[in-house]
Design a protein around this motif. Structure first.
Motif, PDB file in Angstrom:
ATOM      1  N   LYS A 189       0.805  -1.227   0.000  1.00 60.53           N
ATOM      2  CA  LYS A 189       0.000   0.000   0.000  1.00 60.53           C
ATOM      3  C   LYS A 189       0.834   1.272   0.000  1.00 60.53           C
ATOM      4  O   LYS A 189       0.465   2.275  -0.609  1.00 60.53           O
ATOM      5  N   ALA A 190       1.985   1.256   0.707  1.00 59.44           N
ATOM      6  CA  ALA A 190       2.765   2.494   0.864  1.00 59.44           C
ATOM      7  C   ALA A 190       4.248   2.205   0.988  1.00 59.44           C
ATOM      8  O   ALA A 190       4.655   1.134   1.451  1.00 59.44           O
ATOM      9  N   GLN A 191       5.046   3.176   0.567  1.00 58.83           N
ATOM     10  CA  GLN A 191       6.493   3.087   0.745  1.00 58.83           C
ATOM     11  C   GLN A 191       6.867   3.717   2.088  1.00 58.83           C
ATOM     12  O   GLN A 191       6.095   4.499   2.650  1.00 58.83           O
ATOM     13  N   LEU A 192       8.036   3.381   2.572  1.00 58.41           N
ATOM     14  CA  LEU A 192       8.521   3.920   3.843  1.00 58.41           C
ATOM     15  C   LEU A 192       9.609   4.948   3.561  1.00 58.41           C
ATOM     16  O   LEU A 192      10.595   4.645   2.870  1.00 58.41           O
ATOM     17  N   VAL A 193       9.427   6.160   4.080  1.00 54.87           N
ATOM     18  CA  VAL A 193      10.387   7.245   3.845  1.00 54.87           C
ATOM     19  C   VAL A 193      10.952   7.709   5.185  1.00 54.87           C
ATOM     20  O   VAL A 193      10.207   8.124   6.075  1.00 54.87           O
ATOM     21  N   LEU A 194      12.273   7.634   5.314  1.00 54.70           N
ATOM     22  CA  LEU A 194      12.950   8.022   6.550  1.00 54.70           C
ATOM     23  C   LEU A 194      13.730   9.311   6.301  1.00 54.70           C
ATOM     24  O   LEU A 194      14.642   9.343   5.466  1.00 54.70           O
ATOM     25  N   CYS A 195      13.377  10.369   7.015  1.00 52.07           N
ATOM     26  CA  CYS A 195      14.007  11.678   6.819  1.00 52.07           C
ATOM     27  C   CYS A 195      14.950  11.992   7.977  1.00 52.07           C
ATOM     28  O   CYS A 195      14.511  12.106   9.121  1.00 52.07           O
ATOM     29  N   PHE A 196      16.230  12.145   7.659  1.00 55.11           N
ATOM     30  CA  PHE A 196      17.228  12.498   8.665  1.00 55.11           C
ATOM     31  C   PHE A 196      18.118  13.600   8.108  1.00 55.11           C
ATOM     32  O   PHE A 196      18.558  13.531   6.956  1.00 55.11           O
ATOM     33  N   ARG A 197      18.397  14.584   8.932  1.00 56.44           N
ATOM     34  CA  ARG A 197      19.279  15.666   8.500  1.00 56.44           C
ATOM     35  C   ARG A 197      20.690  15.125   8.259  1.00 56.44           C
ATOM     36  O   ARG A 197      21.270  14.463   9.108  1.00 56.44           O
ATOM     37  N   GLY A 198      21.250  15.404   7.106  1.00 54.12           N
ATOM     38  CA  GLY A 198      22.620  15.015   6.789  1.00 54.12           C
ATOM     39  C   GLY A 198      22.781  13.601   6.263  1.00 54.12           C
ATOM     40  O   GLY A 198      23.892  13.184   5.936  1.00 54.12           O
ATOM     41  N   ILE A 199      21.686  12.835   6.173  1.00 52.97           N
ATOM     42  CA  ILE A 199      21.775  11.455   5.709  1.00 52.97           C
ATOM     43  C   ILE A 199      21.028  11.300   4.386  1.00 52.97           C
ATOM     44  O   ILE A 199      19.797  11.306   4.329  1.00 52.97           O
ATOM     45  N   HIS A 200      21.788  11.185   3.314  1.00 45.47           N
ATOM     46  CA  HIS A 200      21.226  10.940   1.981  1.00 45.47           C
ATOM     47  C   HIS A 200      21.429   9.478   1.607  1.00 45.47           C
ATOM     48  O   HIS A 200      20.496   8.767   1.264  1.00 45.47           O
ATOM     49  N   ASP A 201      22.667   9.047   1.693  1.00 42.13           N
ATOM     50  CA  ASP A 201      23.025   7.646   1.490  1.00 42.13           C
ATOM     51  C   ASP A 201      23.540   7.124   2.825  1.00 42.13           C
ATOM     52  O   ASP A 201      24.660   7.439   3.224  1.00 42.13           O
ATOM     53  N   PRO A 202      22.736   6.358   3.553  1.00 40.02           N
ATOM     54  CA  PRO A 202      23.130   5.948   4.912  1.00 40.02           C
ATOM     55  C   PRO A 202      24.443   5.193   4.985  1.00 40.02           C
ATOM     56  O   PRO A 202      25.213   5.372   5.932  1.00 40.02           O
ATOM     57  N   ALA A 203      24.733   4.369   3.999  1.00 38.88           N
ATOM     58  CA  ALA A 203      25.978   3.599   4.004  1.00 38.88           C
ATOM     59  C   ALA A 203      27.187   4.519   3.898  1.00 38.88           C
ATOM     60  O   ALA A 203      28.234   4.273   4.512  1.00 38.88           O
ATOM     61  N   ALA A 204      27.049   5.589   3.120  1.00 34.88           N
ATOM     62  CA  ALA A 204      28.162   6.514   2.913  1.00 34.88           C
ATOM     63  C   ALA A 204      28.228   7.606   3.976  1.00 34.88           C
ATOM     64  O   ALA A 204      29.309   8.115   4.290  1.00 34.88           O
ATOM     65  N   ASP A 205      27.071   7.944   4.549  1.00 32.59           N
ATOM     66  CA  ASP A 205      27.002   9.083   5.467  1.00 32.59           C
ATOM     67  C   ASP A 205      27.019   8.712   6.943  1.00 32.59           C
ATOM     68  O   ASP A 205      27.073   9.595   7.797  1.00 32.59           O
ATOM     69  N   ILE A 206      26.984   7.441   7.255  1.00 33.06           N
ATOM     70  CA  ILE A 206      26.858   7.028   8.653  1.00 33.06           C
ATOM     71  C   ILE A 206      28.032   7.496   9.513  1.00 33.06           C
ATOM     72  O   ILE A 206      27.881   7.742  10.715  1.00 33.06           O
ATOM     73  N   HIS A 207      29.201   7.658   8.881  1.00 35.22           N
ATOM     74  CA  HIS A 207      30.386   8.090   9.639  1.00 35.22           C
ATOM     75  C   HIS A 207      30.254   9.520  10.165  1.00 35.22           C
ATOM     76  O   HIS A 207      30.991   9.928  11.070  1.00 35.22           O
ATOM     77  N   LYS A 208      29.312  10.282   9.632  1.00 35.69           N
ATOM     78  CA  LYS A 208      29.104  11.663  10.065  1.00 35.69           C
ATOM     79  C   LYS A 208      28.403  11.732  11.424  1.00 35.69           C
ATOM     80  O   LYS A 208      28.387  12.776  12.071  1.00 35.69           O
ATOM     81  N   LEU A 209      27.819  10.630  11.832  1.00 36.76           N
ATOM     82  CA  LEU A 209      26.985  10.604  13.034  1.00 36.76           C
ATOM     83  C   LEU A 209      27.787  10.314  14.295  1.00 36.76           C
ATOM     84  O   LEU A 209      28.894   9.804  14.240  1.00 36.76           O
ATOM     85  N   SER A 210      27.178  10.614  15.430  1.00 41.75           N
ATOM     86  CA  SER A 210      27.783  10.258  16.711  1.00 41.75           C
ATOM     87  C   SER A 210      27.717   8.744  16.879  1.00 41.75           C
ATOM     88  O   SER A 210      26.984   8.052  16.152  1.00 41.75           O
ATOM     89  N   LYS A 211      28.430   8.226  17.846  1.00 37.10           N
ATOM     90  CA  LYS A 211      28.453   6.778  18.082  1.00 37.10           C
ATOM     91  C   LYS A 211      27.048   6.259  18.388  1.00 37.10           C
ATOM     92  O   LYS A 211      26.634   5.204  17.886  1.00 37.10           O
ATOM     93  N   GLU A 212      26.309   6.983  19.226  1.00 42.52           N
ATOM     94  CA  GLU A 212      24.958   6.569  19.596  1.00 42.52           C
ATOM     95  C   GLU A 212      24.036   6.563  18.375  1.00 42.52           C
ATOM     96  O   GLU A 212      23.219   5.647  18.198  1.00 42.52           O
ATOM     97  N   GLU A 213      24.152   7.575  17.535  1.00 37.92           N
ATOM     98  CA  GLU A 213      23.322   7.651  16.327  1.00 37.92           C
ATOM     99  C   GLU A 213      23.679   6.541  15.346  1.00 37.92           C
ATOM    100  O   GLU A 213      22.799   5.978  14.683  1.00 37.92           O
ATOM    101  N   GLN A 214      24.960   6.239  15.250  1.00 42.69           N
ATOM    102  CA  GLN A 214      25.394   5.165  14.362  1.00 42.69           C
ATOM    103  C   GLN A 214      24.780   3.828  14.770  1.00 42.69           C
ATOM    104  O   GLN A 214      24.362   3.034  13.920  1.00 42.69           O
ATOM    105  N   ILE A 215      24.704   3.578  16.073  1.00 41.30           N
ATOM    106  CA  ILE A 215      24.114   2.331  16.572  1.00 41.30           C
ATOM    107  C   ILE A 215      22.647   2.232  16.160  1.00 41.30           C
ATOM    108  O   ILE A 215      22.176   1.186  15.708  1.00 41.30           O
ATOM    109  N   VAL A 216      21.920   3.330  16.312  1.00 46.21           N
ATOM    110  CA  VAL A 216      20.504   3.359  15.951  1.00 46.21           C
ATOM    111  C   VAL A 216      20.332   3.110  14.457  1.00 46.21           C
ATOM    112  O   VAL A 216      19.493   2.302  14.035  1.00 46.21           O
ATOM    113  N   LEU A 217      21.122   3.816  13.639  1.00 46.74           N
ATOM    114  CA  LEU A 217      21.008   3.667  12.182  1.00 46.74           C
ATOM    115  C   LEU A 217      21.409   2.270  11.725  1.00 46.74           C
ATOM    116  O   LEU A 217      20.789   1.696  10.815  1.00 46.74           O
TER     117      LEU A 217
END
Length: 251
Positions: free
Chosen positions: A74-102
């Motif tokens: 029925k619907a697609q899932l859209v996750l909006c995060f500031r600074g995250i376009h490609d999570p695999a490439a951008d995950i290093h920009k995050l804090s340790k705690e944020e990286q764990i969540v992502l």
């Protein structure tokens, strides 16, 4: 003893200059970008816009989504995060705690084989966020906030002001805000409750969207907040102080 009569609870309000159904200059440019990704005839989405915080329970939405095949259709899932376009490439920009969540989110998506149904959007400002909300609201979408506990809940009110249907945690402020049925309340610890709430929000989008917009206009704008502040200040200035008895004044 706590005297409630000496306090006035005044909720914050939505900035209608940003979060409303009225398009801004940002909308046109953003529409072209989003159309290129989602197509001009795309259907509704389940939109999450939140900090990458364990308490926000974003993983709860992802887990509920992948366990419901009808919802995926029925619907697609859209996750909006500031600074995250490609999570695999951008995950290093995050804090340790944020990286764990992502990382938990990415692993769940991968193990559930729902990569083609999930999109990440990098939202750079409130103006862009509001335009994104309006874009997906016009497609009959819902806004999901399934925090384990939410103190107040301004984010779903901002989303509601643009036309999105709020599907929110029953724990905390949202249960008081949307008690009238203008939003869908869910149990954040139950994937089944979340998926049923998302499905309900999508199914009744037209009805709930109108109710939520009306709720914001009547109770949760900065105009309404400022009126309540002024009323409370005026009331306090003109109220007569109580005179204590001699017995109460004795030390």
């Amino acid at each position: 003893q706590f005297d409630k009569s000496k306090f006035e609870i005044i909720p914050p309000g939505v900035n209608e200059n940003i979060f409303s159904q009225t398009p801004a200059l940002t909308d046109k440019t953003l529409k072209q970008k989003l159309d290129a990704v989602f197509g001009t005839k795309g259907g509704p989405v389940i939109l999450v816009s939140s900090r990458l915080d364990e308490k926000k329970n974003i993983i709860g939405v992802v887990q509920a989504y992948l366990e419901d095949n009808a919802l995926i259709e029925k619907a697609q899932l859209v996750l909006c995060f500031r600074g995250i376009h490609d999570p695999a490439a951008d995950i290093h920009k995050l804090s340790k705690e944020e990286q764990i969540v992502l990382q938990k989110i990415l692993k769940t998506i991968e193990h559930g084989h729902i990569q083609k149904h999930v999109y990440f959007l990098n939202i750079g400002s409130q103006l862009e966020l509001a335009a994104t909300y309006r874009y997906f609201a016009q497609r009959g979408s819902v806004f999901a906030l399934t925090s384990l506990y939410e103190p107040f809940g301004l984010a779903p009110l901002e989303a509601a002001a643009t036309g999105l249907v709020p599907v929110v945690t029953k724990n905390g402020g949202p249960s008081e805000i949307f008690f009238d049925g203008s939003g869908v309340l869910v149990d954040p610890t139950s994937p089944k409750s979340i998926s049923e709430g998302l499905t309900d929000g999508l199914k009744r989008h037209s009805e709930l969207s109108r109710k939520a917009i009306q709720l914001v206009k009547e109770k949760y704008t900065w105009h309404q907040t400022s009126k309540r502040y002024l009323y409370s200040i005026n009331d306090a200035m003109h109220s007569k102080p109580k005179i204590e008895s001699r017995a109460q004044m004795k030390l």
